[in-house]
Write a protein that holds these residues in place. Structure first.
Motif, mmCIF file in Angstrom:
data_model
loop_
_atom_site.group_PDB
_atom_site.id
_atom_site.type_symbol
_atom_site.label_atom_id
_atom_site.label_comp_id
_atom_site.label_asym_id
_atom_site.label_seq_id
_atom_site.Cartn_x
_atom_site.Cartn_y
_atom_site.Cartn_z
ATOM 1 N N LEU A 5 14.779 -10.004 -2.047
ATOM 2 C CA LEU A 5 13.381 -9.908 -2.448
ATOM 3 C C LEU A 5 12.554 -9.489 -1.246
ATOM 4 O O LEU A 5 12.466 -10.208 -0.260
ATOM 5 C CB LEU A 5 12.889 -11.253 -2.985
ATOM 6 N N LYS A 6 11.947 -8.324 -1.328
ATOM 7 C CA LYS A 6 11.093 -7.840 -0.243
ATOM 8 C C LYS A 6 9.720 -8.486 -0.297
ATOM 9 O O LYS A 6 9.150 -8.873 0.716
ATOM 10 C CB LYS A 6 10.954 -6.322 -0.298
ATOM 11 N N SER A 7 9.193 -8.605 -1.532
ATOM 12 C CA SER A 7 7.849 -9.168 -1.642
ATOM 13 C C SER A 7 7.546 -9.570 -3.081
ATOM 14 O O SER A 7 8.053 -8.977 -4.021
ATOM 15 C CB SER A 7 6.812 -8.141 -1.181
ATOM 16 N N THR A 8 6.719 -10.612 -3.210
ATOM 17 C CA THR A 8 6.132 -10.992 -4.492
ATOM 18 C C THR A 8 4.635 -10.732 -4.396
ATOM 19 O O THR A 8 3.972 -11.236 -3.488
ATOM 20 C CB THR A 8 6.380 -12.475 -4.815
ATOM 21 N N LEU A 9 4.114 -9.939 -5.327
ATOM 22 C CA LEU A 9 2.732 -9.492 -5.248
ATOM 23 C C LEU A 9 1.901 -10.108 -6.369
ATOM 24 O O LEU A 9 2.051 -9.742 -7.532
ATOM 25 C CB LEU A 9 2.668 -7.964 -5.342
ATOM 26 N N PRO A 10 1.014 -11.031 -6.035
ATOM 27 C CA PRO A 10 0.081 -11.576 -7.032
ATOM 28 C C PRO A 10 -1.132 -10.662 -7.159
ATOM 29 O O PRO A 10 -1.328 -9.765 -6.353
ATOM 30 C CB PRO A 10 -0.296 -12.926 -6.431
ATOM 31 N N GLY A 11 -1.946 -10.923 -8.151
ATOM 32 C CA GLY A 11 -3.177 -10.156 -8.304
ATOM 33 C C GLY A 11 -3.533 -9.902 -9.752
ATOM 34 O O GLY A 11 -4.707 -9.954 -10.126
ATOM 35 N N VAL A 38 -3.099 -0.678 -11.528
ATOM 36 C CA VAL A 38 -3.090 -1.055 -10.119
ATOM 37 C C VAL A 38 -2.081 -0.210 -9.350
ATOM 38 O O VAL A 38 -0.963 0.020 -9.813
ATOM 39 C CB VAL A 38 -2.740 -2.550 -9.945
ATOM 40 N N GLU A 39 -2.469 0.238 -8.156
ATOM 41 C CA GLU A 39 -1.551 0.919 -7.245
ATOM 42 C C GLU A 39 -1.241 -0.031 -6.086
ATOM 43 O O GLU A 39 -2.142 -0.672 -5.534
ATOM 44 C CB GLU A 39 -2.166 2.214 -6.715
ATOM 45 N N TRP A 40 0.062 -0.126 -5.724
ATOM 46 C CA TRP A 40 0.533 -1.035 -4.680
ATOM 47 C C TRP A 40 1.122 -0.265 -3.502
ATOM 48 O O TRP A 40 1.642 0.831 -3.669
ATOM 49 C CB TRP A 40 1.595 -1.981 -5.239
#
Length: 308
Positions: A5-11, A38-40
């Protein structure tokens, strides 16, 4: 497979229904029951921007390859085309009043295909952004679509478990067959095979010319919401309502990796609704009813590609 897992992105404030690779190599897009796409930023593991506002839930995203244009399918039957570079709405089409659930890009014809709740196939000319053809395929909802340029085939899956095989030249139905006991929810062409997933938790592998010689197995406990072939390596991913995502060999359908809360704490804790590979196939993105976006990094991907 070595996946971390590189990242968990909330929002997101509501369930996330779809995800698509970005126009820029280090970005990707998500959307769902929120009021925007949304663009990440992959490199910085961070929110980049709200690409555009939307008036209803988004059920599908499709980047038009070779262009900065992102197609956005809405619950209200509207199809938007947004220029990612200029962050500008290029066109808006109203394809009836029922939800659009799936999109596919036929690059060799410069056309976009859209299907949804009305059971109708819509063909959009991407040079004019106009609907040029429509055909009623099913009497019920079509939730899944897949295309194979080499075979010139289009596959559609409906709420009755039926799968339709169409010729891409004139969109006539070559054959159709009931492959699932419950709704067909996902489709993909992989290595001259057609894979279909359903709410019956089955993954059915068929001959893509006549929909016969098929065998099946149970990859998940519940609905198979997506099947995603890697852009280069002989692997594919599946995502499910059972909260897991899994990676498989496309050569022999062996399970390579199971990512779930039971196997590793990093997994989603509600239904995984969709997934997508990054442009280079190094990352896999997953989105869920838990409102989270996760970036999974595939280690030693060069070795997998070299061995294919």
């Amino acid at each position: 497979m070595d996946i971390t897992l590189k990242s968990t992105l909330p929002g997101h404030q509501n369930p996330v229904f779809c995800v698509e690779k970005g126009y820029y190599a280090d970005t990707f897009f998500t959307a769902g029951n929120d009021k925007g796409v949304v663009e990440w930023d992959i490199e910085h593991n961070a929110f980049k921007r709200i690409l555009c506002a939307v008036s209803s839930s988004v059920y599908a995203l499709r980047l038009i390859i070779g262009t900065p244009i992102l197609a956005i399918a809405l619950r209200e039957g509207k199809l938007l085309f947004v220029d990612v570079e200029e962050q500008k709405l290029i066109a808006s089409l109203q394809l009836g009043i029922k939800a659009i659930f799936a999109l596919a890009h036929m690059s060799w014809k410069n056309e976009l295909l859209a299907v949804g709740e009305a059971g109708t196939l819509h063909v959009i000319d991407l040079s004019t952004y106009q609907s040029i053809y429509e055909k009623r395929i099913s009497t019920t909802t079509i939730r899944a679509i897949a295309i194979d340029e080499g075979l010139g085939r289009i596959a559609l899956g409906d709420k009755d478990g039926q799968v339709y095989l169409l010729d891409s030249t004139d969109f006539h139905v070559i054959t159709d067959l009931k492959l699932h006991n419950m709704p067909t929810t996902s489709l993909a062409f992989i290595h001259n095979k057609l894979l279909s997933g359903g709410r019956d938790a089955q993954l059915v592998i068929s001959n893509p010319n006549q929909l016969h010689d098929n065998f099946s197995f149970v990859p998940h406990l519940f609905t198979v919401y997506g099947i995603y072939p890697h852009p280069e390596a002989p692997i594919f991913a599946t995502v499910s309502r059972d909260k897991s995502l899994k990676f498989w060999s496309s050569d022999d359908f062996a399970l390579l990796k199971n990512i779930s809360r039971e196997k590793m704490q990093d997994g989603h804790h509600l239904s995984v609704n969709a997934g997508a590979w990054s442009q280079n196939g190094q990352y896999f993105f997953s989105v869920s009813d838990d409102k989270l976006v996760k970036i999974w990094e595939i280690k030693k991907i060069d070795k997998l590609v070299a061995n294919s």
